[in-house]
Design a protein around this motif. Structure first.
Motif, PDB file in Angstrom:
ATOM      1  N   ALA A  77       0.841  -1.201   0.000  1.00 14.06           N
ATOM      2  CA  ALA A  77       0.000   0.000   0.000  1.00 14.06           C
ATOM      3  C   ALA A  77       0.876   1.251   0.000  1.00 14.06           C
ATOM      4  O   ALA A  77       0.590   2.236  -0.702  1.00 14.06           O
ATOM      5  CB  ALA A  77      -0.932  -0.004   1.216  1.00 14.06           C
ATOM      6  N   SER A  78       1.958   1.210   0.776  1.00 11.25           N
ATOM      7  CA  SER A  78       2.896   2.330   0.814  1.00 11.25           C
ATOM      8  C   SER A  78       3.518   2.575  -0.561  1.00 11.25           C
ATOM      9  O   SER A  78       3.693   3.722  -0.990  1.00 11.25           O
ATOM     10  CB  SER A  78       3.988   2.056   1.852  1.00 11.25           C
ATOM     11  OG  SER A  78       4.965   3.076   1.849  1.00 11.25           O
ATOM     12  N   SER A  79       3.829   1.492  -1.275  1.00 10.87           N
ATOM     13  CA  SER A  79       4.418   1.631  -2.603  1.00 10.87           C
ATOM     14  C   SER A  79       3.433   2.245  -3.591  1.00 10.87           C
ATOM     15  O   SER A  79       3.814   3.022  -4.469  1.00 10.87           O
ATOM     16  CB  SER A  79       4.874   0.259  -3.119  1.00 10.87           C
ATOM     17  OG  SER A  79       5.906  -0.278  -2.303  1.00 10.87           O
ATOM     18  N   ILE A  80       2.165   1.912  -3.457  1.00  4.81           N
ATOM     19  CA  ILE A  80       1.152   2.450  -4.366  1.00  4.81           C
ATOM     20  C   ILE A  80       1.002   3.957  -4.186  1.00  4.81           C
ATOM     21  O   ILE A  80       0.933   4.716  -5.156  1.00  4.81           O
ATOM     22  CB  ILE A  80      -0.206   1.751  -4.150  1.00  4.81           C
ATOM     23  CG1 ILE A  80      -0.117   0.275  -4.530  1.00  4.81           C
ATOM     24  CG2 ILE A  80      -1.304   2.436  -4.980  1.00  4.81           C
ATOM     25  CD1 ILE A  80      -1.351  -0.529  -4.190  1.00  4.81           C
ATOM     26  N   VAL A  81       0.961   4.404  -2.917  1.00  9.28           N
ATOM     27  CA  VAL A  81       0.679   5.821  -2.660  1.00  9.28           C
ATOM     28  C   VAL A  81       1.937   6.674  -2.532  1.00  9.28           C
ATOM     29  O   VAL A  81       1.866   7.904  -2.586  1.00  9.28           O
ATOM     30  CB  VAL A  81      -0.182   5.980  -1.385  1.00  9.28           C
ATOM     31  CG1 VAL A  81      -1.529   5.324  -1.585  1.00  9.28           C
ATOM     32  CG2 VAL A  81       0.529   5.421  -0.163  1.00  9.28           C
ATOM     33  N   GLY A  82       3.090   6.039  -2.293  1.00  2.86           N
ATOM     34  CA  GLY A  82       4.335   6.789  -2.258  1.00  2.86           C
ATOM     35  C   GLY A  82       4.710   7.386  -0.926  1.00  2.86           C
ATOM     36  O   GLY A  82       5.568   8.275  -0.859  1.00  2.86           O
ATOM     37  N   PHE A  83       4.098   6.925   0.164  1.00  2.00           N
ATOM     38  CA  PHE A  83       4.529   7.380   1.491  1.00  2.00           C
ATOM     39  C   PHE A  83       4.358   6.239   2.497  1.00  2.00           C
ATOM     40  O   PHE A  83       3.594   5.299   2.275  1.00  2.00           O
ATOM     41  CB  PHE A  83       3.749   8.623   1.955  1.00  2.00           C
ATOM     42  CG  PHE A  83       2.257   8.447   2.015  1.00  2.00           C
ATOM     43  CD1 PHE A  83       1.637   7.881   3.135  1.00  2.00           C
ATOM     44  CD2 PHE A  83       1.450   8.869   0.966  1.00  2.00           C
ATOM     45  CE1 PHE A  83       0.254   7.731   3.193  1.00  2.00           C
ATOM     46  CE2 PHE A  83       0.066   8.731   1.007  1.00  2.00           C
ATOM     47  CZ  PHE A  83      -0.534   8.158   2.131  1.00  2.00           C
ATOM     48  N   THR A  84       5.104   6.323   3.591  1.00  2.00           N
ATOM     49  CA  THR A  84       5.103   5.278   4.608  1.00  2.00           C
ATOM     50  C   THR A  84       3.842   5.344   5.458  1.00  2.00           C
ATOM     51  O   THR A  84       3.386   6.428   5.822  1.00  2.00           O
ATOM     52  CB  THR A  84       6.341   5.410   5.511  1.00  2.00           C
ATOM     53  OG1 THR A  84       7.519   5.384   4.687  1.00  2.00           O
ATOM     54  CG2 THR A  84       6.412   4.270   6.512  1.00  2.00           C
ATOM     55  N   LEU A  85       3.304   4.174   5.797  1.00  4.71           N
ATOM     56  CA  LEU A  85       2.082   4.103   6.596  1.00  4.71           C
ATOM     57  C   LEU A  85       2.473   3.794   8.045  1.00  4.71           C
ATOM     58  O   LEU A  85       2.651   2.627   8.419  1.00  4.71           O
ATOM     59  CB  LEU A  85       1.140   3.035   6.053  1.00  4.71           C
ATOM     60  CG  LEU A  85       0.266   3.411   4.846  1.00  4.71           C
ATOM     61  CD1 LEU A  85       1.084   3.933   3.692  1.00  4.71           C
ATOM     62  CD2 LEU A  85      -0.573   2.222   4.404  1.00  4.71           C
ATOM     63  N   ASP A  86       2.611   4.838   8.853  1.00  6.03           N
ATOM     64  CA  ASP A  86       3.060   4.686  10.232  1.00  6.03           C
ATOM     65  C   ASP A  86       1.934   4.791  11.255  1.00  6.03           C
ATOM     66  O   ASP A  86       2.141   4.506  12.435  1.00  6.03           O
ATOM     67  CB  ASP A  86       4.117   5.744  10.561  1.00  6.03           C
ATOM     68  CG  ASP A  86       5.410   5.541   9.777  1.00  6.03           C
ATOM     69  OD1 ASP A  86       5.781   4.363   9.554  1.00  6.03           O
ATOM     70  OD2 ASP A  86       6.035   6.540   9.381  1.00  6.03           O
TER      71      ASP A  86
END
Length: 407
Positions: free
Chosen positions: A287-296
């Motif tokens: 999911a992070s790769s799709i949107v381009g930011f880390t999911l923290d």
């Protein structure tokens, strides 16, 4: 019920053994309208699949025979069974009309699994606690999960022509899927993977050599159109070549099927497929790769789900490992808790979840109910050794009922 052909009897006998764990020669003979001697001969031949063991008056199911099949590269384990050509595998059930079920196109890999204390640092050499060679691949694992979760499952795969392909053929045929389409690429290796399972991290790291999985042709996809159109749910991943995956997904979407895209392993082409996915099932990393930011944080997950939905996916289902999963359908967000589990091998957790999800949706269940079932299924799968070693439907229902009773 009269089954004149041996393959029909074998399929029925295997389905009964998988459903009940045990069958009776006399009952099968009456049901199939043949003499008991014929049933005993059928059971003797099915024993060579590694999944059936004769017993007094019948036969019983052998749990998790895959390790024996792959142990010490014993290619000749099924020495009493005639090895049919791959073209025959594609036509095992060609005479029967299909209606409904799950169509899965995906990969088969031979998994070299190393259990280690902790992941090595760059340049570090470590010793494994133990190792084994097992069948795997996201497509194969998901097909097994789908079948074990009660769905009529049609699995399509492509193998090479090496030693690993022999083992793959034996293994896939022994599963007795509702249908199996098996293509072959000459002078090509069958897919393989190295799986490191860390005791300390409670997680895994995987390196894949896709081999024949990357060679599916447009003509081979076109030959599957009839079977896809007769299914209820289409499930695929990203371990095959993208053009073939896109072509199959596009056709399933056009036919109005529920389409599930598991974007693993991550490839940038996933973004071009989102609009054809009824449900996309990335993990946090994907999911992070799709949107381009880390999911923290939960806010990050919420934002990512909304962005992925905006890119075209109808339902975004982000799996969060032991934290459960997150669903966004374009209107509301909902988080589902994970079922408690003792992690033995997490390598096939995502595949277990996706296969079980597809199975229950094909049965007409709503997405929320299917997610709960898939979560319970995955929690049982991680308690087993081997990514392809999936639980039974009855065990899943038992776990769900136990949780309900605790509530």
């Amino acid at each position: 019920m009269i089954y004149h052909y041996k393959s029909q009897r074998h399929r029925y006998i295997m389905s009964e053994i998988q459903r009940h764990g045990r069958v009776s020669v006399s009952v099968l003979a009456r049901t199939l309208n043949v003499v008991e001697r014929t049933i005993r001969r059928d059971i003797a031949e099915l024993e060579s699949t590694g999944r059936v063991k004769p017993c007094y008056g019948g036969a019983i199911l052998v749990n998790n025979p895959e390790g024996k099949l792959y142990y010490n590269s014993q290619v000749k384990l099924y020495q009493n069974m005639k090895i049919d050509s791959l073209s025959n595998f594609a036509n095992l059930n060609s005479g029967r009309e299909s209606s409904g079920g799950v169509f899965i196109i995906g990969s088969f890999n031979t998994d070299l699994v190393y259990r280690i204390i902790d992941f090595p640092e760059s340049g570090e050499t470590i010793s494994a606690i133990n190792s084994c060679c097992l069948p795997g691949g996201k497509g194969s694992n998901q097909a097994i999960a789908c079948m074990m979760a009660g769905a009529r499952t049609h699995f399509t795969v492509k193998l090479g022509d090496d030693e690993f392909s022999e083992k793959a053929r034996f293994f896939l045929r022994g599963l007795m899927l509702d249908k199996l389409t098996c293509f072959e690429e000459k002078n090509c290796a069958t897919g393989s993977a190295i799986v490191m399972v860390s005791e300390a991290a409670g997680d895994n790291a995987i390196v894949i050599n896709p081999g024949a999985n990357q060679t599916i042709s447009a003509d081979e996809i076109a030959s599957c159109y009839d079977a896809i159109s007769k299914s209820d749910v289409f499930l695929t991943q990203m371990e095959n070549n993208v053009d073939a995956t896109e072509l199959a997904l596009k056709f399933a979407h056009a036919c109005g099927l529920i389409t599930i895209l598991n974007p693993a392993p991550w490839r940038k082409e996933v973004s071009n497929l989102l609009h054809m996915a009824t449900i996309i099932t990335p993990n946090l990393t994907e999911a992070s790769s799709i949107v381009g930011f880390t999911l923290d944080s939960n806010d990050d997950i919420r934002q990512a789900a909304e962005e992925i939905h905006a890119q075209g996916a109808s339902n975004v289902l982000i799996t969060l490992g032991k934290e459960g999963c997150w669903l966004f359908d374009g209107k509301k967000h909902r988080r589902f808790s994970a079922f408690p589990a003792i992690n033995i091998d997490t390598a096939g957790a995502g595949d277990a979840f996706n296969g079980a999800l597809a199975a229950r949706l094909s049965k007409g269940e709503c997405i929320e109910s299917a997610i709960i079932y898939a979560s319970a299924f995955a929690s049982l799968a991680v308690e087993r050794e081997g990514a392809s070693n999936m639980p039974k439907h009855e065990q899943v229902l038992e776990k769900i009922n136990k949780i309900k009773n605790l509530d």
